[in-house]
Design an enzyme around this catalytic site. Structure first.
Site, PDB file in Angstrom:
ATOM      1  N   GLU A 251      45.171  30.409  32.030  1.00 56.48           N
ATOM      2  CA  GLU A 251      45.387  29.553  33.200  1.00 56.48           C
ATOM      3  C   GLU A 251      45.253  28.102  32.769  1.00 56.48           C
ATOM      4  O   GLU A 251      44.361  27.752  31.990  1.00 56.48           O
ATOM      5  CB  GLU A 251      44.342  29.821  34.288  1.00 56.48           C
ATOM      6  CG  GLU A 251      44.454  31.159  34.957  1.00 56.48           C
ATOM      7  CD  GLU A 251      43.427  31.326  36.085  1.00 56.48           C
ATOM      8  OE1 GLU A 251      42.913  30.324  36.607  1.00 56.48           O
ATOM      9  OE2 GLU A 251      43.116  32.482  36.408  1.00 56.48           O
TER      10      GLU A 251
ATOM     11  N   GLU B   7      38.080  36.515  35.778  1.00 57.48           N
ATOM     12  CA  GLU B   7      36.898  35.659  35.662  1.00 57.48           C
ATOM     13  C   GLU B   7      35.629  36.373  36.121  1.00 57.48           C
ATOM     14  O   GLU B   7      34.928  35.922  37.033  1.00 57.48           O
ATOM     15  CB  GLU B   7      37.102  34.354  36.432  1.00 57.48           C
ATOM     16  CG  GLU B   7      38.230  33.515  35.862  1.00 57.48           C
ATOM     17  CD  GLU B   7      38.334  32.124  36.462  1.00 57.48           C
ATOM     18  OE1 GLU B   7      37.775  31.903  37.549  1.00 57.48           O
ATOM     19  OE2 GLU B   7      38.967  31.256  35.833  1.00 57.48           O
TER      20      GLU B   7
HETATM   21  C1  GAL Z   1      40.506  30.134  38.394  1.00 55.68           C
HETATM   22  C2  GAL Z   1      40.886  31.444  39.058  1.00 55.68           C
HETATM   23  C3  GAL Z   1      42.228  31.346  39.744  1.00 55.68           C
HETATM   24  C4  GAL Z   1      42.282  30.101  40.577  1.00 55.68           C
HETATM   25  C5  GAL Z   1      42.030  28.901  39.704  1.00 55.68           C
HETATM   26  C6  GAL Z   1      42.100  27.583  40.428  1.00 55.68           C
HETATM   27  O1  GAL Z   1      39.158  30.017  38.184  1.00 55.68           O
HETATM   28  O2  GAL Z   1      40.942  32.484  38.104  1.00 55.68           O
HETATM   29  O3  GAL Z   1      42.424  32.499  40.525  1.00 55.68           O
HETATM   30  O4  GAL Z   1      41.340  30.166  41.595  1.00 55.68           O
HETATM   31  O5  GAL Z   1      40.742  29.008  39.166  1.00 55.68           O
HETATM   32  O6  GAL Z   1      41.857  26.507  39.560  1.00 55.68           O
END
Ligand code: GAL
Length: 673
Positions: free
Chosen positions: A302, A152
């Site tokens: 994610e 990110e």
């Molecule tokens: C994303 C990040 C992850 C974790 C996640 C939590 O933005 O890449 O490492 O923090 O959010 O929702």
């Protein structure tokens, strides 16, 4: 296929075994449960730099070797991360300029993450070293599926080096200070520059400079991304990606896409807000953008198997919501859905963030059971991997235009402008009709589309009017709206009238004389096809210059003047909507336009709260995805018999979707498209 020779829909998540190296039994249990959950791909090492290189040039790979061996031995793949997102304390200590600086040049402290200076020579060098080491060691390991570069990326830095690079960026862009002063119209407030060094980063008082600062930040990060890729490429040709964050406000992701072998994105919708249709459309919009970026399948890198800890009221997921969210991604073109995170950390700010495995280590939780059931069903979709989409409608989303609009002191505040919400409302009206849509930027090729929606494109890039003209002449339909074509690429107003100066004005056949920004207590509405629709926030005062009026304002001093216009051109046309309306008008308007342009929906005759997506596999026919956006069961008649691959594997002519449910159907041969 995302991973070479791995014809599977990817399923897995962020896996951080380095947090558990000293806790006996945890990693063994992880691998046992990964099997039970039918997981096949993990992102490893995202925040592991301190474990991989505990002090400069002393590397410890044994723990990662063993994870590679275990994954390789059980047929799993790894997206190996470059660990640049979180630098070790020693790096900040020995290379203090790796810490980002604020506007005043004050360096930040070391902690947290994703806060390094992308210009810092020391940081860049150490990233290059660790990336090369990782690539050299794992390039040929059979478990390596690809590279997860950084995490990110984002942020801005005011250190002397970044300042300097910014000034070089401006020199390249403008050549001379005279050109820059002209573009910025810097005589306003007497801010004429006599030296490049006088242009301040973060100077949001100058609309042109602000735009250039964000452009520069994107360029700098893209350059850093490229440096990371180049280091890995010295040893490995496995596919690379970096995880994007949807419509993240200050990065122009269109510039990152060409460097990626596949696009990946992090998605955290909130289904507890009460407007499922809106949330589903929001998610679908970004998926359609990620497919369109490289015109091929992407990965939802994610997502949350439970609920993120930071939401206002993290309501547990209701039955159906999880699977529908995952299938929404697959239906819109994802070839994998991964989670953040596999296991909840023992401590710190994400210890309560949803994960496949909780602190109890149980496989009896609702979260684990639904992940495992979804994973098991995914194995029925092997033929989906690589399946394509073929949208005939495109909607434009340009970050530069958004920056320009939001930067301008004009048209009310953020609550009024609502850039993203406006574009989404047009998307929604199209998606409500079960259309397959591409979300593109204004620089992309339009020729494969029949309908181009261009809501609120405030900034017209050079050549855009000409490209829209060609598109229309060859039979395309363009829909533009209020607040379009007010400024050029320097955020400088067009001379000769809006939209888009003389060229744009001639193209649309309409002159937008002025903008009425309406407070709620001043009513306005438009009449279109015999029906009246309320106007919200914006009404432009339009004059016809070659277009015809299809809708007019009904109230106030401009009652009877054009609000919706159409200019016919060649085999196509250009429609201009001068006013912001609610969804009722947009639904009716696009409904009529879709009939007129004869663009077929994915499926016809669906209940109101059901949406459909389709992907076409090269060798194995069409996959249809159905989504129930309501909390009630829905019976969906199908236009022809299909196999319900997701649930029973049987041929069927109708499907019953449970509340919030979703399913996948397969048809050997679809209808004529
Ligand atoms: C994303 C990040 C992850 C974790 C996640 C939590 O933005 O890449 O490492 O923090 O959010 O929702």
């Amino acid at each position: 296929m995302i991973i070479r020779n791995f014809r599977k829909i990817l399923h897995g998540g962020d896996y951080n075994p380095d947090q558990w190296l000293h806790v006996p039994g945890v990693i063994d249990r992880d691998f046992e449960l990964m099997g039970k959950a039918h997981c096949n791909t993990f992102s490893v090492g995202i925040f592991s730099w301190a474990q991989l290189e505990p002090e400069p040039d002393r590397f410890e790979f044994a723990w990662l070797d063993s994870i590679f061996e275990r994954c390789g031995g059980s047929g799993k793949k790894i997206f190996l991360a470059t660990p640049s997102a979180s630098k070790p304390a020693w790096l900040a200590h020995f290379w203090p300029d790796s810490r980002r600086a604020d506007r005043a040049g004050i360096r930040q402290w070391w902690g947290a993450r994703q806060n390094s200076c992308f210009s810092s020579p020391g940081y860049r060098e150490r990233v290059r070293i660790i990336n090369r080491k990782l690539a050299e060691r794992y390039a040929h390991h059979p478990a390596l599926g690809g590279w997860h570069i950084g995490n990110e990326y984002h942020g801005e830095c005011g250190c002397p080096l970044c300042r300097d690079k910014f000034h070089h960026f401006l020199r390249r862009r403008y050549g001379t200070l005279e050109n820059l002063n002209q573009a910025y119209a810097s005589a306003f407030w007497g801010h004429t520059f006599t030296d490049w060094d006088q242009v301040e980063p973060f100077d949001y008082s100058m609309d042109g400079a602000a735009l250039d600062w964000w452009r520069f930040c994107t360029e700098l990060i893209v350059d850093f991304f490229k440096m990371e890729i180049d280091a890995v490429r010295e040893y490995s040709d496995a596919p690379v990606t970096t995880n994007m964050m949807g419509l993240f406000p200050t990065l122009d992701y269109w510039k990152f896409a060409p460097l990626c072998d596949f696009i990946s994105d992090d998605c955290y919708p909130d289904w507890s807000g009460g407007d499922t249709e809106q949330e589903a459309a929001r998610l679908s919009f970004r998926h359609d953008m990620h497919y369109a970026m490289l015109d091929k399948p992407f990965v939802m890198m994610e997502s949350c198997p439970g609920v993120p800890n930071y939401m206002n009221r993290p309501a547990l997921r209701r039955p159906g919501e999880f699977e529908r969210e995952m299938l929404l991604a697959l239906g819109h073109g994802a070839d994998g859905t991964l989670y953040f995170q596999w296991r909840k950390s023992a401590n710190n700010c994400e210890k309560f963030h949803g994960a496949v495995i909780g602190h109890d280590g149980s496989d009896q939780t609702a979260v684990f059971r639904r992940v495992a059931s979804y994973g098991e069903k995914l194995e029925r979709l092997g033929g989906l991997a690589g399946a394509r989409k073929n949208p005939r409608i495109a909607l434009i989303y340009d970050w530069e235009s958004k920056w320009a609009l939001e930067q301008c002191s004009f048209g009310g505040g953020e609550k009024c402008k609502q850039h993203d919400e406006t574009i989404l409302s047009h998307y929604r009206a199209l998606w409500n009709r079960n259309m397959d849509i591409a979300v593109i930027d204004s620089g992309q090729d339009f020729t494969r589309y029949k309908l181009l929606a261009v809501p609120m494109l405030f900034l017209f890039k050079r050549g855009l009017a000409e490209r829209l003209r060609k598109f229309a002449e060859q039979g395309g339909t363009v829909v533009a709206t209020y607040l379009s074509g007010y400024v050029d690429e320097s955020n400088r107003c067009f001379f000769g009238g809006n939209p888009g100066g003389p060229d744009g004005r001639a193209l649309f056949g309409v002159w937008n004389e002025d903008l009425d920004t309406l407070p709620p207590e001043i009513p306005q509405s438009i009449r279109w096809k015999g029906k009246s629709y309320p106007v919200l926030d914006y009404a432009e005062i339009l004059h016809l210059e070659g277009a015809e009026a299809e809708g007019v304002y009904t109230q106030d001093f401009y009652a009877g003047t054009p609000a919706v216009t159409r200019k016919r051109l060649g085999k196509g046309c250009l429609i201009y909507l001068g006013a912001r309306t609610g969804m009722e008008f947009l639904n009716d308007f696009y409904g009529a336009l879709l009939e007129e342009t004869r663009i077929e929906p994915v499926l016809r005759g669906l209940p109101d709260s059901v949406r459909a997506e389709r992907r076409t596999a090269h060798s194995s026919g069409d996959y249809y995805f159905l989504f129930n956006l309501s909390a009630h069961e829905q019976t969906v008649p199908l236009p022809f018999a299909m196999i319900d691959v997701w649930n029973c594997g049987m041929e069927t002519e109708s499907v019953i979707l449970p509340p919030n449910g979703a399913t996948v159907l397969h048809a050997e041969r679809g209808p004529e498209k």
